[in-house]
Write an enzyme that holds these catalytic residues in place. Structure first.
Site, short mmCIF file in Angstrom:
data_model
loop_
_atom_site.label_atom_id
_atom_site.label_comp_id
_atom_site.label_asym_id
_atom_site.label_seq_id
_atom_site.Cartn_x
_atom_site.Cartn_y
_atom_site.Cartn_z
N ASN A 9 0.89 -1.17 0.00
CA ASN A 9 0.00 0.00 0.00
C ASN A 9 0.92 1.22 0.00
O ASN A 9 1.49 1.58 1.03
CB ASN A 9 -0.89 -0.03 1.25
CG ASN A 9 -1.84 1.14 1.31
OD1 ASN A 9 -1.79 2.04 0.47
ND2 ASN A 9 -2.71 1.14 2.31
N ARG A 97 -2.69 -2.10 -3.47
CA ARG A 97 -3.88 -1.27 -3.35
C ARG A 97 -3.77 -0.18 -4.42
O ARG A 97 -2.78 0.56 -4.46
CB ARG A 97 -3.93 -0.62 -1.97
CG ARG A 97 -5.08 0.35 -1.84
CD ARG A 97 -4.97 1.12 -0.55
NE ARG A 97 -6.10 2.02 -0.41
CZ ARG A 97 -6.08 3.13 0.31
NH1 ARG A 97 -4.99 3.46 0.98
NH2 ARG A 97 -7.14 3.89 0.41
N HIS A 185 -12.25 3.50 -0.36
CA HIS A 185 -12.07 2.64 0.83
C HIS A 185 -12.75 1.29 0.65
O HIS A 185 -13.12 0.62 1.61
CB HIS A 185 -12.61 3.32 2.11
CG HIS A 185 -11.82 4.52 2.52
ND1 HIS A 185 -12.40 5.70 2.90
CD2 HIS A 185 -10.49 4.72 2.59
CE1 HIS A 185 -11.46 6.59 3.20
NE2 HIS A 185 -10.28 6.01 3.01
N HIS A 212 -15.40 4.35 8.08
CA HIS A 212 -13.94 4.18 7.97
C HIS A 212 -13.33 5.56 8.26
O HIS A 212 -13.36 6.45 7.41
CB HIS A 212 -13.58 3.70 6.55
CG HIS A 212 -12.11 3.56 6.33
ND1 HIS A 212 -11.45 2.35 6.22
CD2 HIS A 212 -11.14 4.52 6.23
CE1 HIS A 212 -10.16 2.56 6.06
NE2 HIS A 212 -9.94 3.87 6.06
N LEU A 213 -12.82 5.71 9.48
CA LEU A 213 -12.28 7.01 9.89
C LEU A 213 -10.78 6.88 10.11
O LEU A 213 -10.31 6.47 11.18
CB LEU A 213 -12.97 7.49 11.19
CG LEU A 213 -14.52 7.49 11.18
CD1 LEU A 213 -15.06 7.92 12.55
CD2 LEU A 213 -15.06 8.40 10.09
N GLY A 214 -10.02 7.19 9.07
CA GLY A 214 -8.55 7.15 9.16
C GLY A 214 -8.03 8.51 8.75
O GLY A 214 -8.70 9.53 8.99
N ARG A 245 -8.07 16.76 4.03
CA ARG A 245 -9.02 17.01 2.93
C ARG A 245 -10.31 17.63 3.47
O ARG A 245 -10.74 17.31 4.57
CB ARG A 245 -9.34 15.70 2.21
CG ARG A 245 -8.23 15.24 1.31
CD ARG A 245 -8.49 13.85 0.77
NE ARG A 245 -7.71 12.85 1.48
CZ ARG A 245 -7.87 11.54 1.37
NH1 ARG A 245 -8.81 11.05 0.58
NH2 ARG A 245 -7.10 10.70 2.05
N ARG A 289 -4.86 12.38 16.81
CA ARG A 289 -4.28 12.30 18.16
C ARG A 289 -3.73 13.65 18.61
O ARG A 289 -3.93 14.07 19.74
CB ARG A 289 -3.13 11.27 18.19
CG ARG A 289 -3.55 9.92 18.66
CD ARG A 289 -2.46 8.94 18.45
NE ARG A 289 -2.03 8.94 17.04
CZ ARG A 289 -1.33 7.98 16.48
NH1 ARG A 289 -0.95 6.95 17.19
NH2 ARG A 289 -0.99 8.03 15.21
N GLY A 332 -7.97 3.98 11.80
CA GLY A 332 -7.22 4.57 12.92
C GLY A 332 -8.05 5.32 13.95
O GLY A 332 -7.95 5.05 15.15
N ILE A 333 -8.87 6.24 13.51
CA ILE A 333 -9.68 7.03 14.45
C ILE A 333 -10.86 6.19 14.96
O ILE A 333 -11.13 6.13 16.16
CB ILE A 333 -10.17 8.33 13.77
CG1 ILE A 333 -8.98 9.19 13.35
CG2 ILE A 333 -11.12 9.10 14.69
CD1 ILE A 333 -9.33 10.38 12.46
N GLU A 335 -11.17 3.02 15.24
CA GLU A 335 -10.79 1.91 16.12
C GLU A 335 -10.24 2.39 17.46
O GLU A 335 -10.30 1.67 18.45
CB GLU A 335 -9.73 1.03 15.43
CG GLU A 335 -10.26 0.25 14.25
CD GLU A 335 -9.15 -0.37 13.40
OE1 GLU A 335 -8.08 -0.70 13.95
OE2 GLU A 335 -9.36 -0.52 12.19
N ASN A 336 -9.66 3.60 17.47
CA ASN A 336 -8.89 4.01 18.65
C ASN A 336 -9.41 5.19 19.44
O ASN A 336 -9.03 5.35 20.60
CB ASN A 336 -7.45 4.33 18.23
CG ASN A 336 -6.75 3.11 17.66
OD1 ASN A 336 -6.63 2.11 18.35
ND2 ASN A 336 -6.32 3.19 16.43
N GLU A 386 -7.34 -4.32 5.21
CA GLU A 386 -7.31 -4.17 3.75
C GLU A 386 -6.24 -5.08 3.14
O GLU A 386 -6.42 -5.62 2.05
CB GLU A 386 -6.99 -2.71 3.38
CG GLU A 386 -8.12 -1.76 3.72
CD GLU A 386 -7.63 -0.36 4.06
OE1 GLU A 386 -6.89 -0.22 5.06
OE2 GLU A 386 -7.99 0.59 3.35
#
Ligand code: ADP
Length: 411
Positions: A9, A97, A185, A212-214, A245, A289, A332-333, A335-336, A386
């Site tokens: 990727n 990807r 995604h 899907h929040l990355g 973005r 973060r 990332g966001i 999940e965490n 992915e």
């Protein structure tokens, strides 16, 4: 002889990879290692973790003639490491990807020079990703010309959307030239769709929104585990506010930036893709973060706007679904960040979402339900994968099956 697959990727400043053992005779895939090359264009480093998550490698990549590491040198370093740790395995293929497959590529494709040229044509539609995805394929082809390479597309999963979800209300000849909503995604959504029945049971085939929040972010509405709508459209700019973005924007703003403020196309592209979103609004960072850790009013407003947009777009997907049975957070966001999930769920109470705050806050990393037993909408956190989806498709293409039948996974 043992065989392996490599998944790549490739982004602007880093390359993420994962290697899989192709175990015989059942062709099951087991991840052997994963890692990334970071700092491309600066001080490059190779990081590799083993099967059990232990760090196997953390080293500087020495750059030869040019002070800047190009993709070929990066992959040379990676293949050198893989060669030294192959333990008797041969590399069967590399799966990539590729963000945009346009209308032409509705299935994974074994890369040929002709296909590569066609994929180049989609670069203006995904300037942040497509050039890096393709330069990885080119770099590997020049290092190992005989090695099979397979492109797996982020647009593919959304091909099932009805016409209305894909259409732009523009004149026919523009739509016929390919200007429609593709959605992205897709490899992440496909993975989540493949594991949903194992977690949600019958509700998996109901009205589900996956968030899907990355760094990039989008929502996908699924019915019967197929995409029926997505917040991303023609490009990966539309929909939610993201790291850098802008997300949905009145197209009149773009016209004004160019005709009113005299900005060039390139400057507008940079503004919308790289300088907006969390970074633009907080003025601090595009990394959630960092923004969460800051207590400036701008950082707080950036998160407020981020949450507002997720809620707004969640409503826009609940409408075509006719309600909501499940909401899944990933990337990332998703999940965490327990606090982001809490705020999104509070705003979605009108849809029947009731969060179990203890479950939401629990330190856990696997798939888990975070809604109360009485919640009308089941809320889940499911880590995405992915890379596994790409490895499975790559294997299917090599075996002449065209694409991996993910609907049969875990059934
Ligand atoms: P990519 O789209 O590049 O794959 P990721 O899915 O890894 O990105 O998501 C990166 C985002 O996840 C960053 O904004 C990062 O700050 C955020 N993130 C990762 N861990 C946490 C955390 N513990 N709390 C809040 N945000 C996090």
């Amino acid at each position: 002889m043992k065989q392996a697959l490599l998944v790549i990727n490739s982004g602007s400043s880093s390359v993420k990879f994962a290697a899989y053992d192709v175990a015989r005779p059942d062709s099951a895939l087991a991840r052997i290692a994963n890692g990334r090359i970071e700092g491309i264009g600066g001080k490059p480093r190779l990081l590799v973790w083993g099967q059990d998550g232990a760090l196997l490698e953390d080293s500087r990549i020495s750059v030869s003639a040019d002070p800047v590491l190009g993709p070929e040198e990066a992959f040379e370093a990676l293949f050198d490491w893989l060669g030294r740790h192959a333990a008797g395995r041969t590399l069967l293929a590399v799966g990539h990807r590729v963000v945009h497959g346009g209308e032409r590529f509705a299935r994974p494709a074994r890369v040929t020079p002709e296909i590569l040229a066609q994929l180049d044509g989609f670069t203006p539609l995904a300037p942040l990703h497509q050039p890096h995805n393709l330069s990885a394929i080119r770099a590997i082809a020049s290092l190992l010309p005989e090695l099979a390479q397979v492109a797996c597309f982020d647009t593919e999963f959304h091909a099932t959307q009805p016409w209305v979800a894909q259409a732009c209300a523009l004149p026919r000849h523009i739509t016929e030239a390919g200007v429609k909503r593709y959605g992205f995604h897709g490899l992440s959504y496909e993975y989540i769709a493949s594991v949903l029945p194992g977690h949600l049971g019958a509700a998996a085939n109901g009205r589900v929104v996956v968030a899907h929040l990355g760094n990039g972010a989008s929502l996908c509405a699924m019915q019967d585990r197929r995409s029926v709508a997505s917040t991303m459209g023609f490009t990966a700019l539309d929909g939610l506010m993201m790291g850098t973005r802008c997300g949905s924007l009145d197209p009149g703003v773009v016209l004004y930036l160019m005709s009113g403020l005299g900005m060039s196309v390139q400057a507008v592209e940079k503004l919308l893709y790289e300088q907006s979103g969390l970074l633009g609004v907080s003025g601090i960072s595009g990394d959630m973060r960092t923004v969460e850790a800051s207590d400036t009013p701008e950082a707080r407003q950036a998160i407020e706007l981020y949450v507002y947009r997720v809620g707004q777009q969640l409503g826009s997907l609940a409408a075509p679904l006719g309600g909501l049975d499940a909401l899944v957070f990933t990337a990332g966001i998703g999940e965490n960040s327990a606090s982001l999930r809490r705020r999104v769920c509070e705003d979605a109470a009108w849809l029947g979402v009731a969060l179990d705050e203890d479950a939401n806050q629990a330190q856990a990393s696997g798939p888990r339900c975070i809604s109360t037993p009485g919640s009308r909408v089941a809320v889940w956190v499911i880590p995405t994968n992915e890379e596994l989806m790409i490895a499975r498709h790559t294997q299917a293409v090599l075996q002449g099956r065209g694409a991996h039948d993910w609907r049969a996974d875990g059934m």
